[in-house]
Design a protein around this motif. Structure first.
Motif, short mmCIF file in Angstrom:
data_model
loop_
_atom_site.label_atom_id
_atom_site.label_comp_id
_atom_site.label_asym_id
_atom_site.label_seq_id
_atom_site.Cartn_x
_atom_site.Cartn_y
_atom_site.Cartn_z
N ARG A 49 2.28 -1.57 2.18
CA ARG A 49 3.27 -1.55 3.25
C ARG A 49 2.64 -1.65 4.63
O ARG A 49 3.34 -1.85 5.64
N GLN A 50 1.34 -1.51 4.73
CA GLN A 50 0.62 -1.70 5.98
C GLN A 50 0.02 -3.11 6.06
O GLN A 50 -0.82 -3.41 6.89
N ASN A 51 0.47 -3.98 5.12
CA ASN A 51 0.02 -5.38 5.06
C ASN A 51 -1.48 -5.51 4.77
O ASN A 51 -2.11 -6.50 5.16
N LYS A 52 -2.02 -4.53 4.08
CA LYS A 52 -3.41 -4.59 3.65
C LYS A 52 -3.46 -5.04 2.20
O LYS A 52 -2.75 -4.51 1.35
N VAL A 53 -4.31 -6.03 1.91
CA VAL A 53 -4.46 -6.53 0.54
C VAL A 53 -5.54 -5.72 -0.16
O VAL A 53 -6.64 -5.56 0.34
N GLU A 54 -5.19 -5.18 -1.32
CA GLU A 54 -6.12 -4.36 -2.09
C GLU A 54 -6.20 -4.87 -3.52
O GLU A 54 -5.28 -5.52 -4.04
N PHE A 55 -7.32 -4.54 -4.18
CA PHE A 55 -7.53 -4.90 -5.58
C PHE A 55 -7.84 -3.63 -6.36
O PHE A 55 -8.81 -2.92 -6.05
N LEU A 56 -7.00 -3.34 -7.35
CA LEU A 56 -7.18 -2.16 -8.17
C LEU A 56 -7.73 -2.57 -9.53
O LEU A 56 -7.22 -3.47 -10.18
N VAL A 57 -8.78 -1.88 -9.96
CA VAL A 57 -9.34 -2.14 -11.29
C VAL A 57 -8.40 -1.54 -12.33
O VAL A 57 -7.97 -0.39 -12.21
N SER A 58 -8.08 -2.32 -13.35
CA SER A 58 -7.10 -1.89 -14.34
C SER A 58 -7.67 -2.03 -15.75
O SER A 58 -8.88 -2.15 -15.95
N THR A 95 2.56 6.72 -9.53
CA THR A 95 1.49 6.33 -8.61
C THR A 95 1.72 4.91 -8.07
O THR A 95 1.55 4.65 -6.88
N PHE A 96 2.14 4.02 -8.96
CA PHE A 96 2.40 2.64 -8.54
C PHE A 96 3.57 2.55 -7.57
O PHE A 96 3.56 1.72 -6.66
N VAL A 97 4.58 3.37 -7.76
CA VAL A 97 5.71 3.37 -6.84
C VAL A 97 5.27 3.84 -5.45
O VAL A 97 5.66 3.28 -4.42
N ARG A 98 4.44 4.87 -5.41
CA ARG A 98 3.95 5.38 -4.12
C ARG A 98 3.12 4.33 -3.38
O ARG A 98 3.18 4.22 -2.15
N SER A 99 2.34 3.56 -4.13
CA SER A 99 1.46 2.57 -3.50
C SER A 99 2.16 1.25 -3.22
O SER A 99 1.62 0.41 -2.50
N GLY A 100 3.36 1.06 -3.80
CA GLY A 100 4.09 -0.18 -3.58
C GLY A 100 3.82 -1.26 -4.60
O GLY A 100 4.34 -2.37 -4.50
N VAL A 101 3.03 -0.96 -5.62
CA VAL A 101 2.79 -1.92 -6.70
C VAL A 101 4.07 -2.12 -7.51
O VAL A 101 4.40 -3.22 -7.95
N VAL A 102 4.79 -1.02 -7.72
CA VAL A 102 6.09 -1.03 -8.40
C VAL A 102 7.13 -0.56 -7.41
O VAL A 102 6.87 0.37 -6.61
N VAL A 103 8.31 -1.16 -7.43
CA VAL A 103 9.37 -0.77 -6.49
C VAL A 103 10.63 -0.39 -7.25
O VAL A 103 10.84 -0.82 -8.38
N LEU A 104 11.43 0.43 -6.61
CA LEU A 104 12.70 0.83 -7.20
C LEU A 104 13.68 -0.32 -7.09
O LEU A 104 13.68 -1.07 -6.10
N SER A 133 8.50 -9.52 0.98
CA SER A 133 8.41 -8.12 1.38
C SER A 133 8.43 -7.25 0.12
O SER A 133 8.94 -7.67 -0.92
N ILE A 134 7.90 -6.05 0.24
CA ILE A 134 7.77 -5.18 -0.93
C ILE A 134 9.13 -4.73 -1.47
O ILE A 134 9.38 -4.73 -2.66
N GLY A 135 10.02 -4.35 -0.58
CA GLY A 135 11.28 -3.78 -1.04
C GLY A 135 11.42 -2.36 -0.54
O GLY A 135 10.59 -1.85 0.21
N ARG A 136 12.47 -1.70 -0.96
CA ARG A 136 12.74 -0.37 -0.41
C ARG A 136 11.75 0.67 -0.92
O ARG A 136 11.27 0.62 -2.04
N ARG A 137 11.47 1.61 -0.03
CA ARG A 137 10.58 2.72 -0.36
C ARG A 137 11.36 3.78 -1.14
O ARG A 137 12.56 3.94 -0.95
N GLY A 138 10.69 4.49 -2.01
CA GLY A 138 11.36 5.54 -2.77
C GLY A 138 10.38 6.34 -3.61
O GLY A 138 9.18 6.13 -3.55
N THR A 139 10.92 7.27 -4.37
CA THR A 139 10.12 8.11 -5.25
C THR A 139 10.67 8.02 -6.66
O THR A 139 11.90 8.10 -6.86
#
Length: 264
Positions: free
Chosen positions: A196-205, A250-259, A142-148
Motif C-alpha cells: 500500500r506504500q507502492n513498494k515492490v517486495e519479494f517474499l520467499v514461499s 498475514t497476507f491480508v495485513r500485507s496486502g497480498v490477499v484482499v477482502l 490498486s490493491i483494494g480495500r483494507r481490512g482484517t
C-alpha cells in the motif's frame, strides 16, 4: 530518431523495389545502425554523421536495458553485457517501435538465444525477475480495500498486484558475489507484490503456499479455499485450517490477499 526506431522494429530493414526513395534511405540508415560491419549506410550521408546516430542509438538502448535489468547488470562483466546489447540490436526483430517496450523485447531476445554464456545460467530468470519489479511498480492496478480477516467465512482473493514466480535459480539472492553451486539448486518460489506504500517486495514461499495463492485468483471464502486445498493434498480441512488462517491473516495485513465484498 522516431523514424529510425520504427524502421528497426520492421522484420526486414533492407530496401525493396516497392519502397519510395526516402523509405529506402531509412532502411539503409537503420541497417547500418543495426549492423555497421555488414552495411555501410546511405551513400550520401557522411560516415562521421552516421557515427553520431549510431552512438546515440546504441547508448539509448544500452542505457534503457541497464536501468531495467539492474540485478543482471551488476553480475555480468562489461564485455559480455555490451556483446549482448550489440547482438540484440543486430539480430532481434522488435514487434514494436516504442522504447518503453525495449525491456520485454530484450527478454524475448534472451529467451531465443541458442547459446548463452555458461557463467550466467540464470540470465533469463534474473532478467525476468527484474522485469516483474518494473511491471508491478508501474501497474495502474490498486490493491483494494483494507481490512482484517476475522473469519474463514470471509470472501477473499489475491491482490491484482501480486505475481507468483517459480524459478530454477535463487534470483533474489544473486549478486556479484554469487557462486554457481556444484549441484542444481532447489526450486525458488517467490511472491512478488506491491504494498500500500507502492513498494515492490519479494517474499520467499513454498509450493503449498504458492498453490493456495494460485487458487485465490477469483474471490472465494477461506473455508472453500481450505477444503479444495485439503482435497488436493489428501489431507483434512480441519488440520489445515489453523495454519492456513494464520497465513491468510498475514497476507491480508500485507496486502497480498484482499477482502472481497460488495463494497470492494
Amino acid at each position: 530518431m522516431k523514424a529510425i526506431a520504427s524502421q528497426l522494429a520492421w522484420n526486414k530493414v533492407s530496401s525493396t523495389p516497392n519502397q519510395l526513395p526516402f523509405q529506402a534511405v531509412q532502411a539503409e540508415f537503420a541497417a547500418h545502425i543495426r549492423d555497421p560491419d555488414s552495411s555501410r549506410g546511405p551513400l550520401d550521408v557522411e560516415l562521421r554523421r552516421m557515427a553520431v546516430y549510431k552512438r546515440l542509438f546504441y547508448d539509448n538502448i544500452e542505457s534503457f536495458c541497464a536501468k531495467s535489468f539492474k540485478s543482471f547488470k551488476t553480475v555480468v562483466d562489461d564485455e559480455y553485457w555490451h556483446s549482448l546489447i550489440r547482438n540484440f540490436i543486430k539480430n532481434h526483430r522488435c514487434e514494436t517501435p516504442y522504447f518503453r517496450e525495449i525491456p520485454n523485447e530484450f527478454l524475448q531476445f534472451l529467451m531465443g538465444c541458442e547459446e548463452l554464456d555458461e557463467r550466467y545460467p540464470f540470465i533469463v530468470e534474473l532478467c525476468h525477475f527484474d522485469l516483474v519489479r518494473i511491471e508491478l511498480y508501474f501497474s495502474p492496478e490498486s490493491i483494494g480495500r483494507r481490512g482484517t480477516l476475522t473469519s474463514l467465512e470471509t470472501r477473499i482473493q489475491r491482490s491484482p498486484l501480486v505475481r507468483l514466480l517459480s524459478y530454477q535459480w535463487p534470483v533474489h539472492n544473486i549478486d556479484e558475489n554469487y557462486t554457481i553451486p556444484a549441484s542444481a539448486p532447489d526450486a525458488t518460489w517467490l511472491i512478488a507484490h506491491r504494498d500500500r506504500q507502492n513498494k515492490v517486495e519479494f517474499l520467499v514461499s513454498n509450493p503449498r503456499t504458492f498453490r493456495m495463492l494460485e487458487m485465490l485468483e477469483n474471490a472465494r471464502s477461506g473455508w472453500d479455499l481450505i477444503h479444495e486445498l485439503a482435497e488436493e493434498l489428501d489431507s483434512s480441512a480441519d488440520s489445515l485450517s489453523e495454519q492456513a488462517f494464520q497465513t491468510l491473516e498475514t497476507f491480508v495485513r500485507s496486502g497480498v490477499v484482499v477482502l472481497s465484498g460488495p463494497d470492494n
